[in-house]
Every structure is written in structure tokens, then in C-alpha cells.
Design a protein around this motif. Structure first.
Motif, mmCIF file in Angstrom:
data_model
loop_
_atom_site.group_PDB
_atom_site.id
_atom_site.type_symbol
_atom_site.label_atom_id
_atom_site.label_comp_id
_atom_site.label_asym_id
_atom_site.label_seq_id
_atom_site.Cartn_x
_atom_site.Cartn_y
_atom_site.Cartn_z
ATOM 1 N N GLY A 142 45.589 36.032 46.499
ATOM 2 C CA GLY A 142 46.762 35.926 45.635
ATOM 3 C C GLY A 142 46.983 34.558 45.025
ATOM 4 N N ASN A 177 26.535 33.634 48.311
ATOM 5 C CA ASN A 177 27.212 34.495 49.293
ATOM 6 C C ASN A 177 26.463 35.809 49.495
ATOM 7 O OD1 ASN A 177 29.382 36.967 49.453
ATOM 8 N ND2 ASN A 177 30.158 35.223 50.584
ATOM 9 N N GLY A 192 39.559 34.264 43.309
ATOM 10 C CA GLY A 192 38.638 35.243 42.761
ATOM 11 C C GLY A 192 39.194 35.853 41.486
ATOM 12 N N THR A 193 40.279 36.623 41.637
ATOM 13 C CA THR A 193 40.868 37.328 40.499
ATOM 14 C C THR A 193 41.182 36.387 39.336
ATOM 15 O OG1 THR A 193 41.783 38.936 42.052
ATOM 16 C CG2 THR A 193 42.755 38.895 39.862
HETATM 17 C C1 LIG Z 1 35.939 41.607 42.108
HETATM 18 C C2 LIG Z 1 35.874 40.925 43.450
HETATM 19 C C3 LIG Z 1 34.671 40.916 44.150
HETATM 20 C C4 LIG Z 1 34.564 40.230 45.381
HETATM 21 N N1 LIG Z 1 33.343 40.153 46.002
HETATM 22 C C5 LIG Z 1 33.205 39.336 47.085
HETATM 23 C C6 LIG Z 1 31.907 39.058 47.624
HETATM 24 O O1 LIG Z 1 30.882 39.539 47.124
HETATM 25 N N2 LIG Z 1 31.824 38.242 48.714
HETATM 26 C C7 LIG Z 1 32.944 37.667 49.279
HETATM 27 O O2 LIG Z 1 32.809 36.922 50.243
HETATM 28 N N3 LIG Z 1 34.182 37.918 48.776
HETATM 29 C C8 LIG Z 1 34.322 38.714 47.703
HETATM 30 N N4 LIG Z 1 35.592 38.923 47.171
HETATM 31 C C9 LIG Z 1 36.772 38.344 47.857
HETATM 32 C C10 LIG Z 1 36.960 36.866 47.525
HETATM 33 O O3 LIG Z 1 36.083 36.069 48.287
HETATM 34 C C11 LIG Z 1 38.383 36.367 47.832
HETATM 35 O O4 LIG Z 1 38.720 36.603 49.165
HETATM 36 C C12 LIG Z 1 39.440 37.004 46.930
HETATM 37 O O5 LIG Z 1 39.013 37.056 45.614
HETATM 38 C C13 LIG Z 1 40.715 36.197 47.027
HETATM 39 O O6 LIG Z 1 41.802 36.871 46.469
HETATM 40 P P1 LIG Z 1 42.204 36.812 44.907
HETATM 41 O O7 LIG Z 1 41.262 37.767 44.252
HETATM 42 O O8 LIG Z 1 43.606 37.240 44.894
HETATM 43 O O9 LIG Z 1 41.962 35.407 44.435
HETATM 44 C C14 LIG Z 1 35.717 39.601 45.939
HETATM 45 C C15 LIG Z 1 36.919 39.649 45.231
HETATM 46 C C16 LIG Z 1 37.013 40.287 44.000
HETATM 47 C C17 LIG Z 1 38.321 40.263 43.259
#
Ligand SMILES: Cc1cc2nc3c(=O)[nH]c(=O)nc-3n(C[C@H](O)[C@H](O)[C@H](O)COP(=O)(O)O)c2cc1C
Length: 352
Positions: A219, A73, A240-241
Motif C-alpha cells: 500500500g 527475484n 509495486g503497484t
Molecule cells: C503485479 C504484481 C506482481 C508481483 N509479483 C511479485 C514477484 O514476482 N515476487 C515478489 O517477491 N513479489 C511480487 N509482488 C509483491 C511485491 O513484492 C510487493 O510485496 C507488493 O507489490 C507491495 O504492495 P503494493 O503493490 O501495494 O506496493 C507482486 C506485486 C504485484 C502488484
């Protein structure tokens, strides 16, 4: 598994419709990416902050650990050309933090970050199954280059209009990012991102707005969330989280610890110049107050880099930017392969 999920898994060559989100800045180590992919999901390397050489190195390390498909990414951002006048107030608002951390006064850096073209050339050399972007679709030539090599292109949308624009641009799969999501919001059409749409409302609207497959995020923390995302019309769920606390994740130890303890999250563009969700703390609260004075992402993110690095190095959690989604208290410190197996069990998914 739903027919939509089965189709996307077949296209990606994976067994389970579970995507580990790319997370730039450290969490998505090659070890985490490989562990998720090896377990049947799709691991994603967040490479936005990596140099071309680091991307090639990380790609080789993932390849050494697994033969399974994975994603890389990058961010797609407009170039930065700030004037000295615009930089002065931006530097001034960071000054008190520099003083507190014992750093020299904030200064203008030599560059505003990696070049997308150079990073993308490294991605093509690695040749992942999936190339994903945040903040905009890749340029048309990059989409073409991916298509020629059989690399599937995924880009983030936060509204149905953005999803339709991505489909029209030739993106293969839309990542529908709900308001609950941790990290930066991928918004690129909605002017101020004033009223972000939650995952429950966004996913079915985007599924209805486009014909390409949809990967839902925001979420989703366990099998219950994955089952819900698939029921809403997504072909896969991106988390992600939920992976931030894994032993393989490069997340700072204080960030891992804070997931279980923090008093919720907040959205702010004050830290990086783009709206992002992180654990509520003094840094985010203070920089949110005069967020309007922050320049755009390329500039602001670079200017805030030294203070964030020093805060992490000195173990000052109140001054770190700890991006995380609203479900952060559900994050579990389990090995990634065990998490993926548990999610599949909880969601009632059989391996495709
Ligand atoms: C610490 C962190 C860093 C992230 N960095 C990116 C990234 O570099 N590229 C990207 O497309 N999304 C990034 N995201 C967003 C994720 O793709 C995704 O939309 C998100 O984690 C989903 O929500 P959740 O954290 O509640 O699972 C990041 C999310 C977090 C928590």
C-alpha cells in the motif's frame, strides 16, 4: 534520511531507500528495473516465470542500460506431483472460461514450470547485488553461494514469526509484506493466511522481532507512504503497484487503465492456488467461490495460464488477473525516474 535507511543504502550501494518491487509475469521489464536503479533506487527483476536463458538475457539488458545495483527475484516452491484424480476437478472449474474464450478444453501440461536450481544458476551468472525470494527462504546452499559472491539475500515475511525464521536461516534482509500489498502474499508459516496483518501493524512488529534490516511493502504509493514506512522502523520501502503504470513497465495496457477505474481489490487463492491481491473482476470473483477446489500454486498457476494468456490477448479485462495493491488509485503513469525523484522529494529524502 534515518540512520537505518542510510546504513542499508550504503550496504546496497544505492542513493535512496526506495525499492521497485519485483513483479513476475511482465511488468518488471529490464527497462523499468534499469530506470529505477539508475535514478538511485533499487530496481528488481521479477524472474519467477522466466527461463534460465531469459534471465541471462534480461540481466545483460539491464547491465547494458545501467551500471547501478539491481535485484533479481525468484519463487521458492515445493515440487508438484499431482495425481490425475486431483487434476480432474481442477480442470473442470476452468472449462467454462475456456469455452467463453474459444479455447480447446483445459489440458494437463508437459511440465509444472521452471526448475529453481536452473533459474538460480542463471541468477548467479548475472550476479546481481541482491537476490530476493518469495514464498520461502532460498535453500541453504543457495544462501551460501550468494554469501560467497557478496550477493545480499532478501526474503518476504508476512508475520513476525516468519521474519524470525528467515533471520535464523541466514537471510540478510527481511521484506515485510503487509496485507495491503498487490500480488501474491509471501506467507509460508501461517496456515491459511486467514487474517493478514496490515503494513502499519506488521512493520514495527517485524522491526522489533529481528536484527536484520527490514524493507516494508504493502500500500505504499508515494513519498507519504515511504516516510511512514521509515518512521515505523523500516530501512527502506518497496513499491509495486506504484510502478505498474510507468511507461517502462510491461503491464498490459488494460491493467494500467484499470488501476484508475477498478472498484477496489480482493484477495483470492482461486486463480493461482496461492493467496494474491488483484483488482476485483469477474475472473477473481468466480474463481474465489470454489477456491478450495484449486490445487497448489505450481499446478493451479500452470493450469490457469492458457486462459489468462487468451484473456490478455483478446483484451478481455474481466477475465484477466490484474494483480494490484489497495492503493491502486494512487498509481501515476509517469516515467520511472521521475517517479523516484518525486517520491524522494515528497518523503524529504536527501540522496545518500
Ligand atoms: C503485479 C504484481 C506482481 C508481483 N509479483 C511479485 C514477484 O514476482 N515476487 C515478489 O517477491 N513479489 C511480487 N509482488 C509483491 C511485491 O513484492 C510487493 O510485496 C507488493 O507489490 C507491495 O504492495 P503494493 O503493490 O501495494 O506496493 C507482486 C506485486 C504485484 C502488484
Amino acid at each position: 534520511m534515518s540512520a537505518l535507511a542510510r546504513d542499508l543504502c550504503a550496504r546496497l550501494g544505492i542513493a535512496l531507500p526506495i525499492v521497485q518491487a519485483p513483479m513476475a509475469g511482465g511488468p518488471t521489464t529490464p527497462e523499468l528495473v534499469a530506470a529505477v536503479s539508475h535514478a538511485g533506487g533499487l530496481g528488481s527483476l521479477g524472474a519467477a516465470m522466466l527461463s534460465p536463458a531469459q534471465i541471462r538475457e534480461a540481466g545483460a539488458r539491464i547491465r547494458a542500460l545501467t551500471g547501478a545495483p539491481f535485484a533479481i527475484n525468484l519463487f521458492v516452491l515445493p515440487p508438484a506431483s499431482p495425481t490425475a484424480d486431483a487434476l480432474e476437478p481442477a480442470l473442470a472449474r476452468l472449462e467454462p472460461f475456456h469455452r467463453e474464450l474459444g479455447l480447446p478444453a483445459p489440458a494437463i501440461p508437459n511440465s509444472w514450470g521452471e526448475s529453481f536450481d536452473d533459474q538460480f544458476a542463471a541468477v548467479l551468472e548475472v550476479g546481481p547485488a541482491v537476490f530476493s525470494t518469495h514464498f520461502a527462504a532460498p535453500p541453504a546452499a543457495a544462501i551460501e553461494a550468494c554469501k560467497r559472491r557478496g550477493i545480499l539475500v532478501v526474503t518476504t515475511a508476512t508475520t513476525p514469526a516468519e521474519a524470525a525464521a528467515l533471520e535464523a536461516a541466514g537471510v540478510d534482509i527481511v521484506h515485510a509484506q503487509g496485507a495491503e500489498a498487490g500480488g501474491h502474499r509471501g506467507t509460508f508459516l501461517a496456515a491459511a493466511d486467514a487474517a493478514p496483518i496490515g503494513t502499519m501493524a506488521l512493520v514495527p512488529m517485524i522491526a522489533d522481532a529481528v536484527r536484520v534490516p527490514v524493507i516494508a511493502s504493502g500500500g505504499i504509493m508515494d513519498g507519504r507512504g515511504i516516510a511512514a514506512a521509515l518512521a515505523l522502523g523500516a530501512s527502506a520501502a518497496q513499491l509495486g503497484t506504484a510502478f505498474l503504470a510507468c511507461p517502462e513497465a510491461g503491464t498490459h495496457p488494460l491493467h494500467k487503465q484499470a488501476l484508475a477505474q477498478a472498484e477496489g481489490t480482493m484477495l483470492t487463492r482461486g486463480v493461482t492456488g496461492r493467496v494474491a491481491r488483484g483488482l476485483r473482476n469477474r475472473l477473481l470473483e468466480t474463481l474465489e467461490r470454489d477456491a478450495a477446489a484449486a490445487p497448489d500454486y505450481r499446478v493451479q498457476n500452470r493450469l490457469a495460464g492458457p486462459l489468462r494468456a487468451a484473456a490478455a490477448q483478446q483484451g478481455r479485462a474481466e477475465l484477466m488477473a490484474m494483480w494490484a495493491g489497495q492503493g491502486h488509485r494512487l498509481a501515476r503513469a509517469e516515467p520511472a525516474a521521475e517517479l523516484v525523484a518525486r517520491f524522494a522529494r515528497e518523503a524529504g529524502l536527501s540522496r545518500g
